[in-house]
Enzyme design. Structure first.
Site, PDB file in Angstrom:
ATOM      1  N   GLY B  63       0.801  -1.223   0.000  1.00  0.00           N
ATOM      2  CA  GLY B  63       0.000   0.000   0.000  1.00  0.00           C
ATOM      3  C   GLY B  63       0.828   1.265   0.000  1.00  0.00           C
ATOM      4  CB  SER B  64      -0.338   4.647   0.638  1.00  0.00           C
ATOM      5  OG  SER B  64       0.182   5.902   0.953  1.00  0.00           O
TER       6      SER B  64
END
Lengths: 399, 137
Positions: B63-64
Protein backbone atom coordinates in the site's frame (compact mmCIF):
# COMPACT_ATOMS: atom_id res chain seq x y z
CA UNK A 1 27.21 1.94 4.55
CA UNK A 2 29.96 4.38 3.82
CA UNK A 3 29.25 7.88 5.14
CA UNK A 4 31.17 11.06 4.57
CA UNK A 5 32.48 13.06 7.53
CA UNK A 6 29.64 15.52 7.04
CA UNK A 7 27.08 12.72 7.01
CA UNK A 8 28.55 11.15 10.13
CA UNK A 9 28.23 14.47 11.89
CA UNK A 10 24.63 14.87 10.80
CA UNK A 11 23.81 11.34 11.89
CA UNK A 12 25.40 11.79 15.30
CA UNK A 13 23.19 14.79 15.97
CA UNK A 14 25.58 17.68 15.47
CA UNK A 15 22.95 19.53 13.43
CA UNK A 16 20.21 18.56 15.83
CA UNK A 17 17.95 15.60 16.47
CA UNK A 18 15.67 16.11 13.49
CA UNK A 19 18.42 16.07 10.86
CA UNK A 20 19.83 13.02 12.58
CA UNK A 21 16.47 11.26 12.47
CA UNK A 22 15.89 12.18 8.83
CA UNK A 23 19.32 10.95 7.82
CA UNK A 24 18.96 7.79 9.86
CA UNK A 25 15.81 6.90 7.93
CA UNK A 26 17.67 7.26 4.63
CA UNK A 27 20.70 5.34 5.88
CA UNK A 28 18.55 2.45 7.08
CA UNK A 29 16.60 2.48 3.84
CA UNK A 30 19.84 2.48 1.89
CA UNK A 31 21.29 -0.39 3.92
CA UNK A 32 18.17 -2.46 3.40
CA UNK A 33 18.25 -1.81 -0.34
CA UNK A 34 21.95 -2.55 -0.72
CA UNK A 35 23.22 1.00 -1.21
CA UNK A 36 26.93 1.35 -0.52
CA UNK A 37 26.65 5.05 0.20
CA UNK A 38 24.44 8.12 -0.02
CA UNK A 39 24.55 10.62 -2.87
CA UNK A 40 23.88 14.34 -2.65
CA UNK A 41 20.82 15.50 -4.56
CA UNK A 42 20.35 18.86 -6.19
CA UNK A 43 16.56 18.77 -6.10
CA UNK A 44 13.94 17.01 -3.99
CA UNK A 45 10.28 16.88 -4.97
CA UNK A 46 8.12 16.07 -1.98
CA UNK A 47 4.99 13.99 -2.45
CA UNK A 48 2.36 13.24 0.18
CA UNK A 49 1.19 16.81 0.64
CA UNK A 50 -2.58 16.48 0.59
CA UNK A 51 -4.35 16.13 3.92
CA UNK A 52 -6.54 13.49 2.27
CA UNK A 53 -3.42 11.44 1.66
CA UNK A 54 -1.38 11.85 4.84
CA UNK A 55 -4.01 12.66 7.45
CA UNK A 56 -3.32 13.66 11.01
CA UNK A 57 -0.32 11.33 11.23
CA UNK A 58 1.42 13.03 8.33
CA UNK A 59 0.42 16.48 9.54
CA UNK A 60 2.03 15.80 12.92
CA UNK A 61 5.22 14.64 11.30
CA UNK A 62 5.33 17.67 9.00
CA UNK A 63 4.90 20.01 11.94
CA UNK A 64 7.60 18.25 13.91
CA UNK A 65 10.06 18.54 11.03
CA UNK A 66 9.08 22.11 10.23
CA UNK A 67 11.70 23.10 12.78
CA UNK A 68 14.52 22.34 10.33
CA UNK A 69 15.44 23.84 6.99
CA UNK A 70 15.87 21.83 3.82
CA UNK A 71 19.41 21.48 2.54
CA UNK A 72 18.53 21.32 -1.14
CA UNK A 73 16.19 22.92 -3.65
CA UNK A 74 12.75 21.45 -2.93
CA UNK A 75 9.37 21.53 -4.62
CA UNK A 76 6.15 19.74 -3.77
CA UNK A 77 3.12 17.94 -5.08
CA UNK A 78 -0.48 19.22 -5.23
CA UNK A 79 -2.48 19.94 -2.07
CA UNK A 80 -5.91 18.57 -1.28
CA UNK A 81 -7.52 21.96 -1.79
CA UNK A 82 -7.62 24.87 -4.19
CA UNK A 83 -6.27 27.47 -1.78
CA UNK A 84 -8.15 30.15 -3.69
CA UNK A 85 -11.62 28.68 -4.06
CA UNK A 86 -11.87 25.84 -1.51
CA UNK A 87 -14.88 27.33 0.19
CA UNK A 88 -17.11 27.49 -2.85
CA UNK A 89 -16.03 23.98 -3.85
CA UNK A 90 -17.52 22.54 -0.68
CA UNK A 91 -14.36 21.74 1.27
CA UNK A 92 -14.93 21.89 5.03
CA UNK A 93 -13.22 24.44 7.17
CA UNK A 94 -11.49 21.93 9.43
CA UNK A 95 -10.00 20.22 6.36
CA UNK A 96 -8.85 23.59 5.04
CA UNK A 97 -7.15 24.44 8.34
CA UNK A 98 -5.26 21.17 8.48
CA UNK A 99 -4.16 21.43 4.86
CA UNK A 100 -2.91 24.95 5.49
CA UNK A 101 -0.93 23.74 8.51
CA UNK A 102 0.79 21.23 6.22
CA UNK A 103 1.59 23.92 3.67
CA UNK A 104 2.88 26.28 6.35
CA UNK A 105 5.15 23.54 7.68
CA UNK A 106 6.56 23.01 4.21
CA UNK A 107 7.15 26.70 3.71
CA UNK A 108 8.82 26.97 7.11
CA UNK A 109 11.14 24.13 6.08
CA UNK A 110 12.07 25.97 2.92
CA UNK A 111 10.14 23.76 0.49
CA UNK A 112 8.77 25.84 -2.36
CA UNK A 113 5.01 25.21 -2.39
CA UNK A 114 4.84 24.60 -6.12
CA UNK A 115 1.79 22.37 -5.56
CA UNK A 116 2.19 20.51 -8.85
CA UNK A 117 2.90 17.04 -10.23
CA UNK A 118 4.76 18.66 -13.16
CA UNK A 119 7.77 20.29 -11.47
CA UNK A 120 9.80 19.55 -14.61
CA UNK A 121 7.81 22.30 -16.35
CA UNK A 122 8.82 24.85 -13.72
CA UNK A 123 12.51 24.05 -13.61
CA UNK A 124 14.39 21.82 -16.02
CA UNK A 125 16.07 18.66 -14.75
CA UNK A 126 19.60 18.17 -16.03
CA UNK A 127 20.94 15.03 -17.67
CA UNK A 128 22.82 12.94 -15.12
CA UNK A 129 21.64 15.09 -12.22
CA UNK A 130 20.93 13.15 -9.01
CA UNK A 131 17.53 14.12 -7.64
CA UNK A 132 15.07 12.60 -5.17
CA UNK A 133 11.50 12.89 -6.34
CA UNK A 134 8.24 11.47 -5.07
CA UNK A 135 5.36 11.38 -7.60
CA UNK A 136 5.80 8.50 -10.03
CA UNK A 137 4.72 10.40 -13.16
CA UNK A 138 7.29 13.11 -12.48
CA UNK A 139 10.09 10.62 -11.74
CA UNK A 140 9.40 8.87 -15.03
CA UNK A 141 9.41 12.19 -16.86
CA UNK A 142 12.65 13.44 -15.31
CA UNK A 143 14.42 10.12 -15.94
CA UNK A 144 12.98 9.33 -19.36
CA UNK A 145 12.83 12.75 -20.99
CA UNK A 146 15.92 14.33 -19.46
CA UNK A 147 18.00 11.34 -18.32
CA UNK A 148 18.10 12.82 -14.84
CA UNK A 149 18.47 10.27 -12.03
CA UNK A 150 15.85 9.57 -9.43
CA UNK A 151 14.32 6.51 -7.81
CA UNK A 152 10.61 6.43 -7.17
CA UNK A 153 10.59 7.92 -3.72
CA UNK A 154 7.64 7.88 -1.35
CA UNK A 155 6.28 10.79 0.66
CA UNK A 156 8.50 10.31 3.70
CA UNK A 157 11.73 9.51 1.84
CA UNK A 158 11.30 12.47 -0.51
CA UNK A 159 10.72 14.71 2.50
CA UNK A 160 13.83 13.43 4.26
CA UNK A 161 15.87 13.85 1.09
CA UNK A 162 14.72 17.47 0.96
CA UNK A 163 15.80 17.92 4.57
CA UNK A 164 19.18 16.17 4.39
CA UNK A 165 20.02 16.89 0.77
CA UNK A 166 20.80 13.21 0.17
CA UNK A 167 19.37 9.93 -1.05
CA UNK A 168 20.62 6.32 -0.96
CA UNK A 169 22.85 5.53 -3.94
CA UNK A 170 21.05 2.59 -5.52
CA UNK A 171 18.61 1.80 -8.31
CA UNK A 172 18.34 4.40 -11.04
CA UNK A 173 21.21 6.51 -9.70
CA UNK A 174 23.58 3.85 -11.06
CA UNK A 175 24.51 3.41 -14.75
CA UNK A 176 24.15 -0.36 -14.72
CA UNK A 177 20.55 -0.14 -13.60
CA UNK A 178 19.63 2.15 -16.47
CA UNK A 179 20.01 -0.40 -19.26
CA UNK A 180 16.99 -1.88 -21.02
CA UNK A 181 15.37 -5.06 -19.74
CA UNK A 182 12.54 -5.24 -22.25
CA UNK A 183 11.85 -3.98 -25.73
CA UNK A 184 8.48 -2.53 -26.61
CA UNK A 185 7.36 -2.19 -30.18
CA UNK A 186 4.47 0.21 -30.55
CA UNK A 187 2.38 -0.86 -33.48
CA UNK A 188 -0.58 1.45 -33.27
CA UNK A 189 -1.94 4.76 -34.38
CA UNK A 190 -2.84 7.23 -31.71
CA UNK A 191 -4.69 10.41 -32.48
CA UNK A 192 -5.50 11.72 -29.04
CA UNK A 193 -3.23 12.55 -26.09
CA UNK A 194 -5.28 10.30 -23.84
CA UNK A 195 -4.34 7.33 -26.05
CA UNK A 196 -0.74 7.96 -25.11
CA UNK A 197 -1.63 7.85 -21.43
CA UNK A 198 -3.40 4.55 -21.98
CA UNK A 199 -0.36 3.28 -23.88
CA UNK A 200 1.84 4.08 -20.90
CA UNK A 201 -0.61 2.38 -18.56
CA UNK A 202 -0.73 -0.70 -20.75
CA UNK A 203 3.02 -1.09 -21.09
CA UNK A 204 3.39 -0.63 -17.34
CA UNK A 205 0.77 -3.25 -16.66
CA UNK A 206 2.34 -5.83 -18.94
CA UNK A 207 5.91 -5.36 -17.76
CA UNK A 208 5.32 -4.47 -14.10
CA UNK A 209 8.92 -3.40 -13.51
CA UNK A 210 12.30 -3.03 -15.22
CA UNK A 211 13.48 -0.56 -17.84
CA UNK A 212 11.58 -0.71 -21.14
CA UNK A 213 13.18 0.43 -24.37
CA UNK A 214 10.50 1.88 -26.59
CA UNK A 215 10.64 2.43 -30.31
CA UNK A 216 8.15 4.29 -32.42
CA UNK A 217 6.34 6.16 -29.69
CA UNK A 218 3.76 7.90 -31.89
CA UNK A 219 3.41 11.20 -30.00
CA UNK A 220 6.42 12.72 -28.28
CA UNK A 221 5.32 16.24 -27.44
CA UNK A 222 5.81 17.30 -23.82
CA UNK A 223 2.05 17.16 -23.28
CA UNK A 224 1.88 13.61 -24.61
CA UNK A 225 4.91 12.44 -22.65
CA UNK A 226 3.37 13.86 -19.49
CA UNK A 227 0.35 11.59 -19.90
CA UNK A 228 2.49 8.63 -20.98
CA UNK A 229 4.57 8.83 -17.82
CA UNK A 230 1.50 9.20 -15.62
CA UNK A 231 -0.12 6.11 -17.12
CA UNK A 232 3.01 4.01 -16.78
CA UNK A 233 3.70 5.22 -13.25
CA UNK A 234 0.39 4.15 -11.83
CA UNK A 235 0.29 0.63 -13.27
CA UNK A 236 3.85 -0.42 -12.52
CA UNK A 237 6.96 0.23 -10.46
CA UNK A 238 8.89 1.39 -13.53
CA UNK A 239 10.96 4.53 -12.94
CA UNK A 240 12.77 4.88 -16.25
CA UNK A 241 11.79 4.17 -19.80
CA UNK A 242 14.24 4.61 -22.64
CA UNK A 243 12.36 6.22 -25.49
CA UNK A 244 14.18 6.21 -28.81
CA UNK A 245 14.36 9.74 -30.10
CA UNK A 246 13.55 11.27 -26.74
CA UNK A 247 15.70 9.95 -23.90
CA UNK A 248 19.20 11.41 -24.10
CA UNK A 249 20.89 8.26 -22.80
CA UNK A 250 18.96 6.06 -25.28
CA UNK A 251 21.10 7.53 -28.03
CA UNK A 252 24.12 5.72 -26.69
CA UNK A 253 22.41 2.37 -26.68
CA UNK A 254 23.29 0.09 -29.52
CA UNK A 255 20.49 -1.92 -30.99
CA UNK A 256 20.74 -4.97 -28.83
CA UNK A 257 18.49 -7.79 -29.84
CA UNK A 258 18.53 -9.92 -26.73
CA UNK A 259 16.13 -8.68 -24.09
CA UNK A 260 14.39 -10.55 -21.34
CA UNK A 261 11.12 -9.59 -22.88
CA UNK A 262 9.75 -8.16 -26.07
CA UNK A 263 6.20 -6.97 -26.35
CA UNK A 264 4.17 -5.53 -29.17
CA UNK A 265 1.33 -3.11 -28.45
CA UNK A 266 -1.59 -2.66 -30.83
CA UNK A 267 -4.71 -0.54 -31.12
CA UNK A 268 -6.78 -3.46 -29.86
CA UNK A 269 -4.80 -3.50 -26.63
CA UNK A 270 -5.42 0.21 -26.17
CA UNK A 271 -9.13 -0.10 -26.78
CA UNK A 272 -9.33 -2.83 -24.17
CA UNK A 273 -7.86 -0.57 -21.49
CA UNK A 274 -10.40 2.17 -22.20
CA UNK A 275 -13.14 -0.35 -21.65
CA UNK A 276 -11.59 -1.76 -18.53
CA UNK A 277 -11.03 1.61 -16.90
CA UNK A 278 -14.59 2.77 -17.58
CA UNK A 279 -17.72 2.33 -15.53
CA UNK A 280 -20.07 3.33 -18.31
CA UNK A 281 -21.96 6.05 -16.52
CA UNK A 282 -22.60 8.26 -19.48
CA UNK A 283 -26.19 7.29 -20.19
CA UNK A 284 -27.90 7.82 -16.90
CA UNK A 285 -26.17 9.91 -14.33
CA UNK A 286 -25.02 13.37 -13.50
CA UNK A 287 -21.30 13.46 -13.95
CA UNK A 288 -18.44 15.95 -14.02
CA UNK A 289 -15.51 16.02 -16.35
CA UNK A 290 -11.93 16.15 -15.12
CA UNK A 291 -8.95 17.10 -17.25
CA UNK A 292 -5.49 17.80 -15.90
CA UNK A 293 -3.94 14.68 -14.45
CA UNK A 294 -1.05 15.49 -14.75
CA UNK A 295 -1.59 19.26 -14.59
CA UNK A 296 -2.46 20.92 -17.89
CA UNK A 297 0.29 22.97 -19.44
CA UNK A 298 -0.50 26.59 -20.29
CA UNK A 299 -1.10 25.75 -23.94
CA UNK A 300 -3.40 22.84 -23.11
CA UNK A 301 -5.28 25.05 -20.67
CA UNK A 302 -5.73 27.82 -23.23
CA UNK A 303 -7.06 25.44 -25.80
CA UNK A 304 -9.67 24.11 -23.39
CA UNK A 305 -10.54 27.53 -22.00
CA UNK A 306 -11.22 28.88 -25.47
CA UNK A 307 -13.67 26.07 -26.06
CA UNK A 308 -15.28 26.66 -22.72
CA UNK A 309 -15.84 30.29 -23.57
CA UNK A 310 -17.17 29.55 -27.05
CA UNK A 311 -19.60 26.77 -26.33
CA UNK A 312 -22.36 26.20 -23.85
CA UNK A 313 -21.27 23.88 -21.07
CA UNK A 314 -23.35 20.73 -20.56
CA UNK A 315 -21.66 19.37 -17.43
CA UNK A 316 -19.41 20.68 -14.73
CA UNK A 317 -15.80 20.65 -15.91
CA UNK A 318 -12.70 20.62 -13.71
CA UNK A 319 -9.43 21.77 -15.27
CA UNK A 320 -6.38 21.34 -13.04
CA UNK A 321 -3.35 23.60 -13.45
CA UNK A 322 -0.36 24.57 -11.38
CA UNK A 323 -0.36 27.85 -9.41
CA UNK A 324 1.74 30.03 -11.75
CA UNK A 325 -0.48 29.12 -14.70
CA UNK A 326 -3.53 29.75 -12.52
CA UNK A 327 -2.28 33.16 -11.43
CA UNK A 328 -1.73 34.17 -15.00
CA UNK A 329 -5.23 33.09 -16.03
CA UNK A 330 -6.79 34.69 -12.98
CA UNK A 331 -5.20 38.01 -13.84
CA UNK A 332 -7.19 37.90 -17.06
CA UNK A 333 -10.40 37.37 -15.07
CA UNK A 334 -10.77 33.93 -16.57
CA UNK A 335 -11.36 32.11 -13.31
CA UNK A 336 -14.59 34.02 -12.72
CA UNK A 337 -15.72 33.85 -16.32
CA UNK A 338 -15.21 30.10 -16.33
CA UNK A 339 -17.03 29.60 -13.06
CA UNK A 340 -20.05 31.32 -14.55
CA UNK A 341 -20.01 28.59 -17.20
CA UNK A 342 -19.65 25.82 -14.62
CA UNK A 343 -15.98 25.31 -15.45
CA UNK A 344 -13.76 25.10 -12.41
CA UNK A 345 -10.12 25.99 -12.92
CA UNK A 346 -8.42 24.09 -10.09
CA UNK A 347 -5.38 25.77 -8.54
CA UNK A 348 -2.50 23.61 -7.34
CA UNK A 349 -4.64 20.63 -6.47
CA UNK A 350 -5.92 17.42 -8.01
CA UNK A 351 -9.17 15.50 -7.73
CA UNK A 352 -7.24 12.31 -6.98
CA UNK A 353 -6.18 13.75 -3.61
CA UNK A 354 -9.20 15.94 -2.88
CA UNK A 355 -12.13 15.28 -0.53
CA UNK A 356 -14.50 14.45 -3.39
CA UNK A 357 -17.48 13.60 -1.18
CA UNK A 358 -17.45 17.08 0.34
CA UNK A 359 -17.14 18.53 -3.14
CA UNK A 360 -20.30 16.79 -4.23
CA UNK A 361 -18.51 14.94 -7.02
CA UNK A 362 -20.12 11.55 -7.39
CA UNK A 363 -19.05 10.42 -10.81
CA UNK A 364 -16.44 11.51 -13.31
CA UNK A 365 -15.33 11.34 -16.89
CA UNK A 366 -11.63 11.90 -17.45
CA UNK A 367 -9.05 11.60 -20.22
CA UNK A 368 -6.35 10.43 -17.82
CA UNK A 369 -5.68 6.73 -17.32
CA UNK A 370 -4.02 7.60 -14.02
CA UNK A 371 -7.01 9.57 -12.74
CA UNK A 372 -9.39 6.83 -13.85
CA UNK A 373 -7.32 4.22 -12.03
CA UNK A 374 -6.85 6.07 -8.74
CA UNK A 375 -10.14 7.90 -8.36
CA UNK A 376 -12.06 4.67 -8.72
CA UNK A 377 -9.96 2.79 -6.16
CA UNK A 378 -9.42 5.61 -3.66
CA UNK A 379 -12.78 7.34 -3.79
CA UNK A 380 -14.99 4.46 -4.85
CA UNK A 381 -16.99 6.49 -7.36
CA UNK A 382 -17.74 5.50 -10.96
CA UNK A 383 -15.23 6.85 -13.45
CA UNK A 384 -15.16 6.65 -17.24
CA UNK A 385 -12.02 7.02 -19.30
CA UNK A 386 -12.56 8.83 -22.61
CA UNK A 387 -10.39 10.52 -25.20
CA UNK A 388 -9.84 14.22 -24.62
CA UNK A 389 -11.71 15.07 -27.81
CA UNK A 390 -14.68 13.07 -26.53
CA UNK A 391 -14.49 14.73 -23.13
CA UNK A 392 -14.64 18.08 -24.89
CA UNK A 393 -17.65 17.00 -26.93
CA UNK A 394 -19.36 15.80 -23.78
CA UNK A 395 -18.56 18.97 -21.94
CA UNK A 396 -19.46 21.60 -24.50
CA UNK A 397 -22.39 21.59 -26.82
CA UNK A 398 -20.99 22.01 -30.29
CA UNK A 399 -17.48 21.33 -28.97
CA UNK B 1 13.63 -24.76 25.28
CA UNK B 2 13.52 -22.16 22.53
CA UNK B 3 13.26 -22.00 18.78
CA UNK B 4 15.77 -19.62 17.26
CA UNK B 5 15.15 -17.82 14.00
CA UNK B 6 17.77 -15.64 12.36
CA UNK B 7 17.37 -12.59 10.21
CA UNK B 8 18.70 -9.17 9.37
CA UNK B 9 18.38 -6.55 12.10
CA UNK B 10 17.32 -3.41 10.26
CA UNK B 11 16.30 -1.21 13.18
CA UNK B 12 18.17 -1.98 16.38
CA UNK B 13 16.61 -2.69 19.71
CA UNK B 14 15.46 -5.41 22.07
CA UNK B 15 11.96 -6.55 22.82
CA UNK B 16 10.23 -9.30 24.76
CA UNK B 17 6.52 -9.93 24.51
CA UNK B 18 3.56 -11.76 23.16
CA UNK B 19 3.44 -12.41 19.43
CA UNK B 20 0.59 -11.47 17.11
CA UNK B 21 0.94 -13.37 13.85
CA UNK B 22 -0.82 -11.94 10.79
CA UNK B 23 -0.48 -14.18 7.77
CA UNK B 24 -1.36 -11.53 5.17
CA UNK B 25 0.49 -8.43 3.97
CA UNK B 26 -0.46 -5.40 6.03
CA UNK B 27 -1.25 -2.00 4.61
CA UNK B 28 -0.78 0.19 7.66
CA UNK B 29 -2.80 2.86 5.95
CA UNK B 30 -6.22 1.34 6.14
CA UNK B 31 -5.58 -1.89 8.02
CA UNK B 32 -4.46 -0.42 11.35
CA UNK B 33 -6.22 2.38 13.24
CA UNK B 34 -3.52 4.73 14.52
CA UNK B 35 -5.85 6.15 17.16
CA UNK B 36 -6.50 2.80 18.88
CA UNK B 37 -3.83 0.38 17.70
CA UNK B 38 -6.51 -1.97 16.45
CA UNK B 39 -6.34 -4.01 13.28
CA UNK B 40 -9.44 -2.81 11.43
CA UNK B 41 -8.81 -4.07 7.89
CA UNK B 42 -7.70 -7.46 6.58
CA UNK B 43 -11.30 -8.49 5.94
CA UNK B 44 -12.19 -8.50 9.62
CA UNK B 45 -10.24 -11.64 10.48
CA UNK B 46 -8.31 -9.86 13.21
CA UNK B 47 -11.03 -7.48 14.28
CA UNK B 48 -10.58 -6.33 17.83
CA UNK B 49 -6.95 -7.38 17.93
CA UNK B 50 -4.51 -4.67 18.90
CA UNK B 51 -0.90 -4.48 17.77
CA UNK B 52 -0.04 -2.40 20.83
CA UNK B 53 2.73 -3.85 22.96
CA UNK B 54 2.97 -6.98 20.83
CA UNK B 55 5.63 -8.55 18.68
CA UNK B 56 4.01 -8.15 15.28
CA UNK B 57 4.85 -10.94 12.86
CA UNK B 58 3.72 -10.66 9.22
CA UNK B 59 4.99 -11.32 5.68
CA UNK B 60 5.51 -7.76 4.37
CA UNK B 61 3.84 -4.39 4.01
CA UNK B 62 1.88 -3.10 1.07
CA UNK B 63 0.00 0.00 0.00
CA UNK B 64 0.78 3.65 0.35
CA UNK B 65 4.00 5.11 1.76
CA UNK B 66 1.65 6.96 4.10
CA UNK B 67 1.75 3.69 6.05
CA UNK B 68 5.04 4.96 7.48
CA UNK B 69 3.23 7.93 8.99
CA UNK B 70 0.64 5.60 10.51
CA UNK B 71 3.37 3.57 12.23
CA UNK B 72 4.89 6.80 13.48
CA UNK B 73 1.59 8.03 14.82
CA UNK B 74 1.07 4.74 16.66
CA UNK B 75 4.33 5.32 18.48
CA UNK B 76 3.48 8.94 19.25
CA UNK B 77 0.29 7.75 20.88
CA UNK B 78 2.14 4.96 22.72
CA UNK B 79 0.13 2.36 20.83
CA UNK B 80 2.92 0.85 18.75
CA UNK B 81 4.00 -2.79 18.61
CA UNK B 82 7.12 -3.70 20.63
CA UNK B 83 8.87 -5.01 17.53
CA UNK B 84 8.21 -6.17 13.98
CA UNK B 85 9.37 -9.45 12.50
CA UNK B 86 8.82 -9.80 8.74
CA UNK B 87 9.82 -11.94 5.81
CA UNK B 88 10.75 -8.90 3.74
CA UNK B 89 10.98 -5.28 4.85
CA UNK B 90 9.97 -2.65 2.31
CA UNK B 91 10.44 1.11 2.50
CA UNK B 92 7.08 1.68 4.22
CA UNK B 93 8.05 -0.47 7.20
CA UNK B 94 11.67 0.61 7.32
CA UNK B 95 10.82 4.30 7.34
CA UNK B 96 8.04 3.79 9.88
CA UNK B 97 10.10 1.71 12.28
CA UNK B 98 13.09 4.05 12.13
CA UNK B 99 10.90 7.06 12.86
CA UNK B 100 9.08 5.26 15.63
CA UNK B 101 12.11 3.51 17.10
CA UNK B 102 10.54 0.06 16.68
CA UNK B 103 13.02 -2.84 16.44
CA UNK B 104 12.71 -4.50 13.03
CA UNK B 105 14.08 -7.78 11.72
CA UNK B 106 13.59 -9.12 8.18
CA UNK B 107 14.87 -11.94 5.94
CA UNK B 108 14.04 -14.28 8.79
CA UNK B 109 14.74 -18.00 8.41
CA UNK B 110 13.21 -20.39 9.02
CA UNK B 111 9.91 -18.79 8.05
CA UNK B 112 8.56 -16.82 11.01
CA UNK B 113 4.98 -17.36 9.90
CA UNK B 114 5.45 -21.11 10.11
CA UNK B 115 7.30 -21.09 13.40
CA UNK B 116 5.58 -18.47 15.53
CA UNK B 117 1.98 -18.56 16.64
CA UNK B 118 -0.13 -15.79 18.11
CA UNK B 119 0.24 -15.89 21.86
CA UNK B 120 3.82 -17.22 21.82
CA UNK B 121 6.31 -15.48 24.06
CA UNK B 122 8.97 -14.03 21.77
CA UNK B 123 12.27 -12.26 22.35
CA UNK B 124 13.65 -10.04 19.63
CA UNK B 125 17.27 -8.94 19.44
CA UNK B 126 17.47 -6.69 16.43
CA UNK B 127 21.13 -5.88 17.13
CA UNK B 128 22.09 -9.42 16.26
CA UNK B 129 19.09 -10.36 14.12
CA UNK B 130 17.78 -13.03 16.48
CA UNK B 131 14.17 -14.01 17.10
CA UNK B 132 13.72 -16.43 19.98
CA UNK B 133 10.41 -18.21 20.44
CA UNK B 134 10.26 -19.19 24.08
CA UNK B 135 8.51 -22.47 24.53
CA UNK B 136 7.35 -23.51 27.98
CA UNK B 137 8.62 -26.87 29.12
Amino acid sequence: MYLTREEERMLSGELGELYSKALRVLVKLGEALGAEKLVKVSWAHVSGISYTTIGDAGLELMEEFSNVRTLTKSTCNPAGIDVDKWMILGVREDYYMKQMRILRSLTKMGVETTLTCTPYLLYTPKTGEHIAWGESSAVLFANSVYSARSNREGGPSSLFSAITGRTPYYGLHIDDNRTPTAKVVVDCRVDDPSDIGVLGYLIGEVLGSGVPLIENLPLVSVDALKLFCAGMGCSSSIGLTLIKGVTPEARRMADVESYDEKIVVTNEDIKEVYERLSDCILDNEEFSIFLGCPHLSMSEAWNLINRALSYKPLHKVYLAVEPETYKSLKERNLVEKLLERNVVLLNGTCLVVSPLKDMNTTSLVTDSAKAAHYIRSLHKIPVTLAKRSDCIKLAFKGG
Amino acid sequence: MSIFLRGRGLVEGLALGEAIVVDKPISFLGDVDPRTGEIVGLNGRFRGTKVTGKILVFPHSKGSTVGSYIIYELSRRKLAPLAMVVRKAEPIIIVGCVLAGIPLIDNVTPDPLANIRSGDNVRVDAYRGIVEVLVDE
